[in-house]
Design an enzyme around this catalytic site. Structure first.
Site, PDB file in Angstrom:
ATOM      1  N   ARG A  80       0.842  -1.196   0.000  1.00  0.00           N
ATOM      2  CA  ARG A  80       0.000   0.000   0.000  1.00  0.00           C
ATOM      3  C   ARG A  80       0.873   1.240   0.000  1.00  0.00           C
ATOM      4  NH1 ARG A  80      -5.029   2.210   2.423  1.00  0.00           N
ATOM      5  NH2 ARG A  80      -5.038   4.303   1.563  1.00  0.00           N
ATOM      6  N   ARG A  89      -6.447   1.418  -4.601  1.00  0.00           N
ATOM      7  CA  ARG A  89      -5.463   0.888  -3.659  1.00  0.00           C
ATOM      8  C   ARG A  89      -5.399  -0.619  -3.716  1.00  0.00           C
ATOM      9  NH1 ARG A  89      -8.810   3.970   0.704  1.00  0.00           N
ATOM     10  NH2 ARG A  89      -8.893   5.217  -1.119  1.00  0.00           N
ATOM     11  N   ASP A  92      -6.763  -1.685   1.767  1.00  0.00           N
ATOM     12  CA  ASP A  92      -7.117  -0.631   2.711  1.00  0.00           C
ATOM     13  C   ASP A  92      -7.725  -1.303   3.934  1.00  0.00           C
ATOM     14  OD1 ASP A  92      -7.581   1.978   3.711  1.00  0.00           O
ATOM     15  OD2 ASP A  92      -9.614   1.974   2.930  1.00  0.00           O
TER      16      ASP A  92
END
Length: 151
Positions: A80, A89, A92
């Protein structure tokens, strides 16, 4: 203490990323329950692929800030990189609630400031804990019933 963690991913292989994050959380904490995977549209941010979301409930004796750092460490270990607010992403992890703890610390807000607005958090959470209460907001099933339908 019981913690609720929301997971989301929409890059590379999101399903595999969620499964790996759950496995890593299971090694570092006592994993109590895991929702099924939910495919959801992105909320805010730039145009991006749909997300795979899930929620897990864990038990941890860590102080809340240390638990947050553990979640951030899992994110970092999985690649990340925080470059764009609400951007795509690889993983998360959000700490949604930690028992009845309330925090407005600059690094940690509990409960999560937007959890009560996020169907992609509340639906999987209700699946594994239908009687859960989001501190300061009430029963999650009631909050969920007041949200607009998913698109």
């Amino acid at each position: 203490m019981k913690a609720v963690v929301a997971l989301g991913a929409n890059l590379d292989d999101p399903k595999a990323a969620i499964e790996l994050a759950i496995a890593l959380l299971g090694e570092a904490t006592n994993l109590i329950a895991v929702s099924s995977l939910h495919l959801t549209r992105p909320v805010g941010g730039p145009p991006q692929p749909d997300y795979v979301n899930a929620v897990c409930i864990i038990d941890s004796e860590l102080p809340a800030l240390e638990l947050l750092h553990l979640l951030q460490g899992v994110e970092k270990s999985m690649g990340r990189v925080r470059t764009q607010h609400w951007g795509p992403r690889v993983i998360d992890l959000d700490l949604i609630s930690y028992g009845a703890l309330l925090s407005k610390d600059k690094e940690l807000t509990l409960p999560h400031s937007q959890a009560h607005e996020r169907r992609f958090v509340l639906e999987p959470w209700a699946e594994i804990d239908p009687y859960a209460v989001l501190p300061t907001h009430g029963p999650i099933c009631e909050i969920l019933a007041q949200l607009p339908p998913a698109e």
